[in-house]
Design a protein around this motif. Sequence first.
Motif, short mmCIF file in Angstrom:
data_model
loop_
_atom_site.label_atom_id
_atom_site.label_comp_id
_atom_site.label_asym_id
_atom_site.label_seq_id
_atom_site.Cartn_x
_atom_site.Cartn_y
_atom_site.Cartn_z
N CYS A 117 -32.04 -7.87 -36.65
CA CYS A 117 -32.67 -6.49 -37.78
C CYS A 117 -33.71 -6.56 -38.20
CB CYS A 117 -32.10 -7.80 -39.61
SG CYS A 117 -32.62 -6.30 -41.32
N CYS B 99 -26.65 -6.00 -42.19
CA CYS B 99 -27.18 -7.55 -41.72
C CYS B 99 -26.66 -8.32 -43.09
CB CYS B 99 -28.67 -7.16 -42.64
SG CYS B 99 -29.38 -9.05 -42.11
N LYS B 100 -26.63 -9.68 -42.51
CA LYS B 100 -25.70 -10.40 -43.59
C LYS B 100 -27.00 -11.15 -44.37
CE LYS B 100 -22.49 -14.39 -43.65
NZ LYS B 100 -21.78 -15.91 -42.59
N ASN B 101 -28.18 -11.27 -44.00
CA ASN B 101 -29.14 -11.78 -44.47
C ASN B 101 -29.72 -10.35 -45.33
OD1 ASN B 101 -31.00 -13.94 -45.69
ND2 ASN B 101 -32.43 -13.16 -44.65
N CYS B 102 -30.40 -9.60 -45.13
CA CYS B 102 -30.73 -8.87 -46.14
C CYS B 102 -30.20 -7.30 -46.01
CB CYS B 102 -32.13 -8.43 -45.64
SG CYS B 102 -32.41 -7.26 -44.37
N SER B 103 -29.07 -7.24 -46.18
CA SER B 103 -28.01 -6.24 -46.72
C SER B 103 -28.76 -4.39 -45.50
CB SER B 103 -27.16 -5.72 -48.51
OG SER B 103 -27.08 -6.78 -48.01
N TRP B 104 -28.80 -4.46 -44.62
CA TRP B 104 -28.86 -4.00 -44.13
C TRP B 104 -28.42 -2.95 -43.56
CZ3 TRP B 104 -29.90 -2.49 -38.84
CH2 TRP B 104 -30.54 -1.53 -38.00
N THR C 257 -35.47 -5.38 -40.87
CA THR C 257 -36.44 -5.77 -41.51
C THR C 257 -36.74 -7.16 -41.57
OG1 THR C 257 -34.74 -4.17 -42.60
CG2 THR C 257 -36.05 -5.49 -43.92
N CYS C 258 -35.12 -7.72 -41.60
CA CYS C 258 -35.83 -9.65 -41.47
C CYS C 258 -35.42 -10.42 -40.06
CB CYS C 258 -34.67 -9.29 -42.79
SG CYS C 258 -32.81 -10.08 -42.30
N ASN D 78 -32.90 -11.51 -38.55
CA ASN D 78 -31.41 -11.71 -39.18
C ASN D 78 -30.66 -11.62 -37.54
OD1 ASN D 78 -30.00 -13.74 -39.70
ND2 ASN D 78 -28.59 -11.68 -40.82
#
Length: 657
Positions: free
Chosen positions: A404, A364-369, A406-407, A409
């Motif tokens: 994602c 994930c580009k935003n939270c690195s998941w 998680t976030c 994204n």
Amino acid sequence: MPKRIANIAINTPVYSLFDYQIPSNMDVRIGNRVNVKFRNRDIVGVVFDIKEESLVDHVKLKEINSLVDNAPTFSPEYLSLISWVSLYYHYPIGQTLQTALPKYISDGKVIYEEDNFSESSIKQNKIFDYSDDQENAIGKISSNLEKFNCFVLDGITGSGKTEVYKNICEKVLKKNKQVAILSPEINLVPQLIDDFINISEVSQYHSGLTEKEKFINWCSIYKGYKKIIIGTRSSIFTPFNDLGLIIIDEEHDVSFKQQEGLKYNARDVAIYIAKNKNIPIILGSATPSLESINNIRKKSFIHIRMKNRVSKSTLPDLKIINMDNKKNKTISDEILLEIENRLKRNEQSLLFLNRRGYSPVIMCKNCSWIPRSKDNKLPMTYHKSKNLLICHHSAKCTPFKNICPTCGNKEFINIGEGTEKIEEIINYSFPNARIIRIDSDTTRKKGELEKIFKKARNNDYDILIGTQMLSKGHNFPNVTLVAILNIDQRLFSPNIKAIEQLAQQLIQVSGRAGRYNKKGKVFLQTSLPDNDNLKKLIKDGYENWAKDLLTYRKNLELPPHKNFSLFKAKSRDRMHANKFLENVKETLIKSKNIEIFGPIPSTFPKKNSLYNMHLVVQSNSKKDLNYALRDCINRVKNITYLNKVKWSIDIDPIDYD
């Protein structure tokens, strides 16, 4: 008159044979298949021995129900082989036999009778103009066909090892004996059949056949009607009627080692068979294994070099491309330009990357998941063509939802590349080229791979993109460019044979280029151009590199100078696996002349929801090692946590998985 007792092998995870009484009216002999009652089930067993006494009270012994065959199915020699394999690899004898046989034979199906087969005839092979290297190899082997010798046919790619095999094979067939030819992969079998079908009829045996096909072919070999047998590792257990020669092609290949169940190495079993039958065996390779090189050093094997190509062409030039300063490039401009030049000249290019899928990791580009497998917590590979996330270790998959969890994204970064991504780049760069991707995702249908290779040899494709399927034994006459795209991760693998396998693969895949009268080029992309192993391999060649590696391993007391085994344990609870192995260690430590390390986690600590741990057990003496393990197996039933784990032993392991 006391009743006789039959010692019978039954397919169950018990290391001993089972005693059954022989009815007085039944003519039971060693090697018979028999129907018996076992734990309220009617099953088929095989008689390994007959004696007068049993440690079990005769009143408690069951009787054999009936014979499957009137005459013994298996010879004492074959039963001796199964017993040796069971003892050497520390695997239950009944399950060892089950592994060796086709299902129909294990289930008690009656063997085909003689009128179902026609006997093979020897055909007149065309006269071949042999090179000096080939003549030398044929002469050395031909003069030693009446006894056991292990020949290492060390021939560079394109040196004509197959024609040497064929010549020796003809000589053995003229004595009315059988020839067994083992290949590391099913996809190499069709090419070998094409090579040998002009000599005599061929029977094939491998897991790609249906159970019925395996049964029919097994019977034809057993009866001696088929003289040439070509197969993968399992074919070594075929009960040959009158074997005169064994050939192991690509003997270095780790595919000859089975990784599950009975963890045998077909090459080593073949050497044992050849020695016991007092017949020759040929180990062929352009990159002999360290074990074979070590045996050559010890004068146990005979070394025959073939260092010139039959076509008189020279080996391709190899150039390293430093990708350290090209971080945003998957394929260098230099390689793309070389491919363009090949397209203009109507020549083929081969791009090798031993990783299928589009990207081994997405993030994930935003939270690195990063999506990970629930079974082992390893990153899942993204397969763009099917929009799936697949775990290449458990084979489990899930749709990629492009969001994602998680976030929320919807933007993801692809880390690394697989064959799908390479295909996408090449399609974009050369839209008019005929491109084929060759990996296990594109060749699942039966016969599909054979069709693709035939088209490739006929020049129906301009660019071949693939995994290790392309590196083994294939002959593409018009390939003049090979590009090896990413090998950096494997330079630092903890597996025992990783660096050896990498070197072999580099040499093997490089050998696909320029095999005829067209000069070939090989490019190796790496961010580690100064790696000592790479520099040594490229500068001094495989043989000198391998000799240095053998010296290095001797100094560190590593295989093949030391005898290794792994005592493995799997459990849903890591503590149970660890405690079980601690107790095994306490048992083993009483043995003489062995060293024990661990318990330690496997290379993949968790797989299929099970924690994997093992002990490394080693010794200078193979005899001492096997004795210690055998003694430990007898005591395992008393070890705490036994009912909490699945355990196994791996002799001569190729990795720490």
